[in-house]
Design a protein around this motif. Structure first.
Motif, short mmCIF file in Angstrom:
data_model
loop_
_atom_site.label_atom_id
_atom_site.label_comp_id
_atom_site.label_asym_id
_atom_site.label_seq_id
_atom_site.Cartn_x
_atom_site.Cartn_y
_atom_site.Cartn_z
N GLN A 129 0.81 -1.22 0.00
CA GLN A 129 0.00 0.00 0.00
C GLN A 129 0.85 1.27 0.00
O GLN A 129 0.43 2.32 -0.52
CB GLN A 129 -0.94 -0.01 1.21
N ARG A 130 2.04 1.19 0.54
CA ARG A 130 2.89 2.38 0.60
C ARG A 130 3.30 2.86 -0.79
O ARG A 130 3.55 4.05 -0.99
CB ARG A 130 4.12 2.09 1.47
N VAL A 131 3.35 1.94 -1.75
CA VAL A 131 3.61 2.34 -3.13
C VAL A 131 2.47 3.20 -3.65
O VAL A 131 2.68 4.26 -4.25
CB VAL A 131 3.79 1.10 -4.03
N ARG A 132 1.26 2.76 -3.39
CA ARG A 132 0.09 3.51 -3.85
C ARG A 132 -0.01 4.86 -3.15
O ARG A 132 -0.34 5.88 -3.77
CB ARG A 132 -1.17 2.68 -3.63
N ASP A 133 0.28 4.86 -1.86
CA ASP A 133 0.19 6.11 -1.10
C ASP A 133 1.22 7.13 -1.56
O ASP A 133 0.93 8.34 -1.61
CB ASP A 133 0.38 5.83 0.39
N ARG A 134 2.42 6.67 -1.88
CA ARG A 134 3.51 7.59 -2.20
C ARG A 134 3.54 8.01 -3.67
O ARG A 134 3.80 9.18 -3.99
CB ARG A 134 4.86 6.94 -1.83
N TRP A 135 3.27 7.09 -4.59
CA TRP A 135 3.54 7.37 -5.98
C TRP A 135 2.32 7.43 -6.90
O TRP A 135 2.30 8.23 -7.84
CB TRP A 135 4.50 6.32 -6.55
N VAL A 136 1.36 6.59 -6.68
CA VAL A 136 0.27 6.44 -7.66
C VAL A 136 -0.64 7.66 -7.66
O VAL A 136 -1.11 8.10 -6.61
CB VAL A 136 -0.53 5.16 -7.38
N THR A 137 -0.90 8.18 -8.86
CA THR A 137 -1.78 9.34 -9.00
C THR A 137 -3.13 8.98 -9.61
O THR A 137 -4.10 9.71 -9.45
CB THR A 137 -1.12 10.42 -9.87
N ARG A 138 -3.17 7.86 -10.33
CA ARG A 138 -4.43 7.42 -10.92
C ARG A 138 -4.53 5.90 -10.83
O ARG A 138 -3.58 5.19 -11.14
CB ARG A 138 -4.54 7.84 -12.39
N GLU A 139 -5.70 5.44 -10.41
CA GLU A 139 -5.96 4.00 -10.31
C GLU A 139 -7.17 3.65 -11.15
O GLU A 139 -8.24 4.24 -10.98
CB GLU A 139 -6.18 3.61 -8.84
N TYR A 140 -6.98 2.70 -12.06
CA TYR A 140 -8.04 2.36 -12.98
C TYR A 140 -8.34 0.87 -12.98
O TYR A 140 -7.44 0.04 -12.85
CB TYR A 140 -7.66 2.76 -14.42
N SER A 141 -9.61 0.56 -13.16
CA SER A 141 -10.05 -0.83 -13.28
C SER A 141 -10.42 -1.12 -14.72
O SER A 141 -11.00 -0.27 -15.41
CB SER A 141 -11.27 -1.07 -12.38
N ALA A 142 -10.07 -2.32 -15.18
CA ALA A 142 -10.44 -2.75 -16.53
C ALA A 142 -11.78 -3.47 -16.54
O ALA A 142 -12.21 -3.98 -17.56
CB ALA A 142 -9.36 -3.65 -17.11
N GLY A 143 -12.45 -3.54 -15.39
CA GLY A 143 -13.74 -4.22 -15.30
C GLY A 143 -13.86 -4.98 -14.00
O GLY A 143 -12.89 -5.11 -13.24
N ASP A 144 -15.03 -5.46 -13.73
CA ASP A 144 -15.29 -6.19 -12.48
C ASP A 144 -14.81 -7.63 -12.60
O ASP A 144 -15.61 -8.58 -12.59
CB ASP A 144 -16.78 -6.14 -12.14
N VAL A 145 -13.50 -7.78 -12.72
CA VAL A 145 -12.91 -9.09 -12.86
C VAL A 145 -11.48 -9.01 -12.30
O VAL A 145 -10.85 -7.97 -12.36
CB VAL A 145 -12.88 -9.53 -14.35
N VAL A 146 -11.02 -10.11 -11.73
CA VAL A 146 -9.66 -10.16 -11.19
C VAL A 146 -8.77 -10.94 -12.15
O VAL A 146 -9.10 -12.07 -12.54
CB VAL A 146 -9.64 -10.82 -9.79
N LEU A 147 -7.65 -10.34 -12.54
CA LEU A 147 -6.70 -10.97 -13.44
C LEU A 147 -5.43 -11.35 -12.67
O LEU A 147 -5.24 -10.94 -11.53
CB LEU A 147 -6.35 -10.03 -14.59
N SER A 148 -4.56 -12.10 -13.31
CA SER A 148 -3.33 -12.55 -12.65
C SER A 148 -2.36 -11.41 -12.42
O SER A 148 -1.49 -11.50 -11.54
CB SER A 148 -2.65 -13.64 -13.49
N GLY A 149 -2.46 -10.36 -13.19
CA GLY A 149 -1.56 -9.23 -13.03
C GLY A 149 -2.08 -8.02 -13.77
O GLY A 149 -3.11 -8.08 -14.46
N GLY A 150 -1.37 -6.92 -13.65
CA GLY A 150 -1.80 -5.67 -14.28
C GLY A 150 -1.34 -5.51 -15.71
O GLY A 150 -1.61 -4.48 -16.35
N GLU A 151 -0.65 -6.53 -16.26
CA GLU A 151 -0.09 -6.40 -17.60
C GLU A 151 -1.17 -6.26 -18.68
O GLU A 151 -1.06 -5.41 -19.57
CB GLU A 151 0.82 -7.59 -17.91
#
Length: 243
Positions: A129-151
């Motif tokens: 979570q510290r990565v998201r708190d410190r660096w991430v400016t935008r968080e996006y979902s590709a849909g209501d589904v869980v994938l193996s990774g963000g690639e």
């Protein structure tokens, strides 16, 4: 991939991943690949394992408090982002995640006019979570589904952004008439032959009357949107201030 011409790229996208080989092939072909070859966009892949200080190049660890799965460690990600930030300013650090806001054409339009973007691909159970708190400016979902990774979501977002860059598509109007650009789905499209196995292209499209053709396409887009995506249909009329 090196550009084939002396062209100043419109945008630079850096993708951070623990499995960058998953990204390379899709980004080297078709529209995005040609955009890279023309020098219209710079896309760089960064292997997080190369930034790990662990002697085994480990980039994940078990979650505090117990539980299943592994979590990407902050150290490789922090070091990679800090290295990139030292080279140039970045407009956004994007993190594809199931709990982000939906990635839509509106977001693609906005990001396509940025200069430098970082896309962080999560993996396993997520990132510290510290990565998201410190660096991430935008968080996006590709849909209501869980994938193996963000690639895969990262590839989708990159493709959606790149195709909007001037000069990438042979026909600039093509991107402007895509689905979602006006909260409408694109209507039916046809090509040659005019007759195929008993099915015909609508006469209006062969009339040569461009004004009537434009009106027909709009009406078909509205009809399809009302049928398939009533949520978009409602938003379209709200934007038009039509009760």
């Amino acid at each position: 991939m090196k550009p084939s011409a002396q062209t100043t790229p419109t945008i630079r996208i850096d993708l951070l991943s623990g499995v960058p080989e998953v990204l390379e092939s899709p980004l080297s072909h078709s529209i995005v690949g040609r955009a890279r070859e023309k020098g219209l966009v710079d896309i760089f892949l960064h292997d997080l394992r190369e930034y790990s200080t662990d002697k085994h190049r480990k980039i994940d660890d078990a979650p505090y408090g117990g539980g299943a799965g592994m979590i990407l460690s902050p150290q490789p990600i922090f070091d990679c982002i800090e290295f990139l930030m030292e080279q140039r300013p970045y407009d956004e650090v994007i993190f594809p995640t199931p709990d982000g806001e939906p990635f839509t054409q509106k977001e693609a339009n906005e990001l396509s006019v940025r200069r430098n973007l970082i896309v962080l691909c999560g993996h396993y159970k997520g990132v510290d979570q510290r990565v998201r708190d410190r660096w991430v400016t935008r968080e996006y979902s590709a849909g209501d589904v869980v994938l193996s990774g963000g690639e895969l979501p990262a590839l989708m977002m990159t493709d959606a952004i790149v195709r909007l860059i001037p000069g990438v598509l042979g026909d600039a109007e093509s991107a402007l008439t895509d689905s979602f650009q006006e909260d409408l789905l694109e209507g039916p499209v046809y090509t040659r032959p005019a007759e195929f196995r008993g099915m015909s292209v609508p006469d209006i499209l062969r009339s040569g009357d461009h004004k009537k053709i434009a009106a027909w396409r709009h009406d078909e887009a509205v009809k399809k949107t009302k049928e398939k995506r009533p949520d978009l249909y409602k938003r379209y009329y709200q934007h038009k201030n039509i009760p």
